[in-house]
Design a protein around this motif. Structure first.
Motif, PDB file in Angstrom:
ATOM      1  N   ARG A  61       0.828  -1.196   0.000  1.00 24.13           N
ATOM      2  CA  ARG A  61       0.000   0.000   0.000  1.00 24.13           C
ATOM      3  C   ARG A  61       0.872   1.260   0.000  1.00 24.13           C
ATOM      4  O   ARG A  61       0.509   2.275  -0.600  1.00 24.13           O
ATOM      5  CB  ARG A  61      -0.947  -0.011   1.203  1.00 24.13           C
ATOM      6  CG  ARG A  61      -2.050  -1.065   1.085  1.00 24.13           C
ATOM      7  CD  ARG A  61      -2.988  -1.036   2.296  1.00 24.13           C
ATOM      8  NE  ARG A  61      -3.998  -2.067   2.213  1.00 24.13           N
ATOM      9  CZ  ARG A  61      -5.151  -1.952   1.553  1.00 24.13           C
ATOM     10  NH1 ARG A  61      -5.420  -0.819   0.903  1.00 24.13           N
ATOM     11  NH2 ARG A  61      -6.019  -2.945   1.538  1.00 24.13           N
ATOM     12  N   ARG A  62       2.037   1.190   0.685  1.00 26.03           N
ATOM     13  CA  ARG A  62       2.973   2.326   0.642  1.00 26.03           C
ATOM     14  C   ARG A  62       3.522   2.502  -0.764  1.00 26.03           C
ATOM     15  O   ARG A  62       3.695   3.630  -1.249  1.00 26.03           O
ATOM     16  CB  ARG A  62       4.121   2.102   1.625  1.00 26.03           C
ATOM     17  CG  ARG A  62       3.716   2.178   3.081  1.00 26.03           C
ATOM     18  CD  ARG A  62       4.928   2.171   3.996  1.00 26.03           C
ATOM     19  NE  ARG A  62       4.550   1.762   5.347  1.00 26.03           N
ATOM     20  CZ  ARG A  62       5.013   0.702   5.968  1.00 26.03           C
ATOM     21  NH1 ARG A  62       5.888  -0.084   5.361  1.00 26.03           N
ATOM     22  NH2 ARG A  62       4.631   0.421   7.192  1.00 26.03           N
ATOM     23  N   VAL A  63       3.836   1.388  -1.422  1.00 29.04           N
ATOM     24  CA  VAL A  63       4.322   1.445  -2.803  1.00 29.04           C
ATOM     25  C   VAL A  63       3.298   2.160  -3.680  1.00 29.04           C
ATOM     26  O   VAL A  63       3.646   3.021  -4.499  1.00 29.04           O
ATOM     27  CB  VAL A  63       4.605   0.029  -3.348  1.00 29.04           C
ATOM     28  CG1 VAL A  63       4.781   0.047  -4.863  1.00 29.04           C
ATOM     29  CG2 VAL A  63       5.845  -0.554  -2.676  1.00 29.04           C
ATOM     30  N   GLU A  64       2.034   1.819  -3.508  1.00 29.68           N
ATOM     31  CA  GLU A  64       0.983   2.462  -4.308  1.00 29.68           C
ATOM     32  C   GLU A  64       0.917   3.956  -4.050  1.00 29.68           C
ATOM     33  O   GLU A  64       0.698   4.749  -4.979  1.00 29.68           O
ATOM     34  CB  GLU A  64      -0.373   1.814  -3.986  1.00 29.68           C
ATOM     35  CG  GLU A  64      -0.507   0.381  -4.489  1.00 29.68           C
ATOM     36  CD  GLU A  64      -1.836  -0.227  -4.114  1.00 29.68           C
ATOM     37  OE1 GLU A  64      -2.468  -0.849  -4.995  1.00 29.68           O
ATOM     38  OE2 GLU A  64      -2.252  -0.096  -2.943  1.00 29.68           O
ATOM     39  N   ARG A  65       1.119   4.349  -2.781  1.00 31.80           N
ATOM     40  CA  ARG A  65       1.072   5.781  -2.462  1.00 31.80           C
ATOM     41  C   ARG A  65       2.293   6.514  -2.994  1.00 31.80           C
ATOM     42  O   ARG A  65       2.219   7.696  -3.370  1.00 31.80           O
ATOM     43  CB  ARG A  65       0.955   5.976  -0.945  1.00 31.80           C
ATOM     44  CG  ARG A  65      -0.380   5.528  -0.368  1.00 31.80           C
ATOM     45  CD  ARG A  65      -0.564   6.049   1.058  1.00 31.80           C
ATOM     46  NE  ARG A  65       0.409   5.478   1.980  1.00 31.80           N
ATOM     47  CZ  ARG A  65       0.220   4.366   2.672  1.00 31.80           C
ATOM     48  NH1 ARG A  65      -0.914   3.685   2.529  1.00 31.80           N
ATOM     49  NH2 ARG A  65       1.141   3.925   3.502  1.00 31.80           N
ATOM     50  N   LEU A  66       3.441   5.822  -3.007  1.00 32.56           N
ATOM     51  CA  LEU A  66       4.686   6.449  -3.470  1.00 32.56           C
ATOM     52  C   LEU A  66       4.733   6.588  -4.987  1.00 32.56           C
ATOM     53  O   LEU A  66       5.390   7.500  -5.512  1.00 32.56           O
ATOM     54  CB  LEU A  66       5.884   5.618  -3.007  1.00 32.56           C
ATOM     55  CG  LEU A  66       6.191   5.631  -1.499  1.00 32.56           C
ATOM     56  CD1 LEU A  66       7.204   4.533  -1.156  1.00 32.56           C
ATOM     57  CD2 LEU A  66       6.726   7.002  -1.075  1.00 32.56           C
ATOM     58  N   ALA A  67       4.038   5.713  -5.682  1.00 32.58           N
ATOM     59  CA  ALA A  67       4.100   5.705  -7.146  1.00 32.58           C
ATOM     60  C   ALA A  67       3.416   6.945  -7.719  1.00 32.58           C
ATOM     61  O   ALA A  67       2.379   7.387  -7.230  1.00 32.58           O
ATOM     62  CB  ALA A  67       3.444   4.442  -7.679  1.00 32.58           C
ATOM     63  N   ALA A 108       2.660   6.977 -10.980  1.00 35.83           N
ATOM     64  CA  ALA A 108       2.029   6.442 -12.193  1.00 35.83           C
ATOM     65  C   ALA A 108       1.491   5.059 -11.849  1.00 35.83           C
ATOM     66  O   ALA A 108       1.841   4.496 -10.794  1.00 35.83           O
ATOM     67  CB  ALA A 108       3.048   6.355 -13.334  1.00 35.83           C
ATOM     68  N   PRO A 109       0.619   4.477 -12.663  1.00 34.07           N
ATOM     69  CA  PRO A 109       0.156   3.110 -12.399  1.00 34.07           C
ATOM     70  C   PRO A 109       1.338   2.154 -12.282  1.00 34.07           C
ATOM     71  O   PRO A 109       2.322   2.270 -13.042  1.00 34.07           O
ATOM     72  CB  PRO A 109      -0.706   2.792 -13.624  1.00 34.07           C
ATOM     73  CG  PRO A 109      -1.169   4.123 -14.111  1.00 34.07           C
ATOM     74  CD  PRO A 109      -0.033   5.065 -13.852  1.00 34.07           C
ATOM     75  N   LEU A 110       1.258   1.236 -11.346  1.00 35.67           N
ATOM     76  CA  LEU A 110       2.378   0.314 -11.133  1.00 35.67           C
ATOM     77  C   LEU A 110       2.705  -0.476 -12.389  1.00 35.67           C
ATOM     78  O   LEU A 110       3.867  -0.847 -12.608  1.00 35.67           O
ATOM     79  CB  LEU A 110       2.051  -0.649  -9.980  1.00 35.67           C
ATOM     80  CG  LEU A 110       1.936  -0.022  -8.583  1.00 35.67           C
ATOM     81  CD1 LEU A 110       1.666  -1.112  -7.546  1.00 35.67           C
ATOM     82  CD2 LEU A 110       3.175   0.768  -8.218  1.00 35.67           C
ATOM     83  N   ALA A 114      13.100  -2.630 -12.282  1.00 41.92           N
ATOM     84  CA  ALA A 114      13.999  -1.811 -11.470  1.00 41.92           C
ATOM     85  C   ALA A 114      13.221  -0.716 -10.746  1.00 41.92           C
ATOM     86  O   ALA A 114      13.483  -0.413  -9.573  1.00 41.92           O
ATOM     87  CB  ALA A 114      15.087  -1.198 -12.355  1.00 41.92           C
ATOM     88  N   GLY A 115      12.249  -0.124 -11.433  1.00 42.97           N
ATOM     89  CA  GLY A 115      11.451   0.928 -10.808  1.00 42.97           C
ATOM     90  C   GLY A 115      10.604   0.396  -9.661  1.00 42.97           C
ATOM     91  O   GLY A 115      10.490   1.047  -8.614  1.00 42.97           O
ATOM     92  N   LEU A 116      10.023  -0.777  -9.856  1.00 40.40           N
ATOM     93  CA  LEU A 116       9.229  -1.382  -8.791  1.00 40.40           C
ATOM     94  C   LEU A 116      10.104  -1.742  -7.595  1.00 40.40           C
ATOM     95  O   LEU A 116       9.709  -1.561  -6.443  1.00 40.40           O
ATOM     96  CB  LEU A 116       8.512  -2.628  -9.314  1.00 40.40           C
ATOM     97  CG  LEU A 116       7.384  -2.386 -10.318  1.00 40.40           C
ATOM     98  CD1 LEU A 116       6.896  -3.714 -10.878  1.00 40.40           C
ATOM     99  CD2 LEU A 116       6.228  -1.625  -9.668  1.00 40.40           C
TER     100      LEU A 116
END
Length: 266
Positions: free
Chosen positions: A237-243, A245-247, A253-255
């Motif tokens: 969920r933190r990854v989604e907030r930090l992104a 653009a759509p994952l 490498a970006g993920l």
């Protein structure tokens, strides 16, 4: 429990039984409830038990109160269907339970003693073995009494504990950890060969051995996996907030960069 509390509890249970009977009444009852059978209700029974466990894990006591009610409803539902078929009713379910609890606690309701919780467990198993014998279910295996319908992690854990009671076990965690490595190596060989049946078999052995390792470390494998899943959910969920653009637009490498950033937050 006071007389008022007892009367209140009896009235509440009587009302619940009446509600369930009304829902199952062919004359104006609920079409969905009327359609159900023992087999169709079982998945809901299992689901409600897990929701009770989740409420306990979260220490959400208002939610626990509600989930225990939902689990009780499952008992009432099964009992109502059994009553309709002339098999048994809710009162008989409670009576059998009461008799069993008294019988299995002779150190409380009888003259036997039990010095500690371990002694209680030993007595419990002896009493259960006697119950099986009286029902014509002789003790054929040390693994008797482990339901096939248990979730896989719990069933593996219970099977291993049963085997351990008769000495079929490693004595220390270290060789179990070594066995994890051996099972992973066998999984690698299966992956190289590409045989999906063999891969599934070897992966199952890895899981089974990891459960064994957890047991030797005196950890609950189900709880450990739940905590890992909760941790993954928080971080994802933190990854989604930090992104920004759509994952799906990110490369590997970006993920990975987002994931490492999310892991920095406790």
């Amino acid at each position: 429990m006071s007389d008022n509390q007892s009367s209140s509890s009896e009235a509440a249970i009587a009302e619940l039984l009446a509600i369930m009977a009304r829902l199952r009444d062919p004359d104006g009852g609920c079409p969905w409830d009327l359609k159900q059978t023992f087999d169709t209700v079982v998945p809901y029974t299992v689901e409600e038990a897990f929701e009770v466990a989740e409420a306990v894990a979260r220490r959400d006591y208002p939610e626990l109160r509600e989930e225990l009610g939902d689990l009780l409803l499952q008992v009432v539902f099964h009992s109502q269907m059994a009553r309709e078929q002339g098999l048994f009713d809710f009162a008989e379910v409670v009576a059998v339970l009461n008799e069993k609890m008294v019988r299995r606690h002779p150190h409380v309701f009888g003259d036997e003693g039990a010095a500690d919780a371990e002694a209680v467990k030993v007595n419990w198993e002896v009493i259960k073995a006697g119950e099986r014998a009286r029902k014509g279910r002789e003790h054929d295996s040390a693994l008797d009494g482990v339901p096939e319908g248990l979730p896989a992690l719990q069933r593996a854990h219970k099977l291993q504990k049963k085997a351990s009671k008769v000495g079929f076990d490693w004595r220390q965690p270290a060789p179990v950890r070594d066995q994890v490595g051996l099972e992973l190596a066998e999984l690698d060989r299966a992956l190289e060969e590409g045989d999906r049946d063999a891969i599934e078999d070897e992966l199952g052995d890895v899981f089974f051995t990891l459960v064994n390792l957890a047991r030797h470390l005196k950890l609950d494998p189900d709880l450990a996996l739940r905590r890992a899943s909760d941790k993954f959910e928080r971080r994802f969920r933190r990854v989604e907030r930090l992104a920004d653009a759509p994952l799906s637009d990110y490369d590997e490498a970006g993920l990975d960069a987002l994931w490492r950033q999310a892991k920095k937050t406790p």
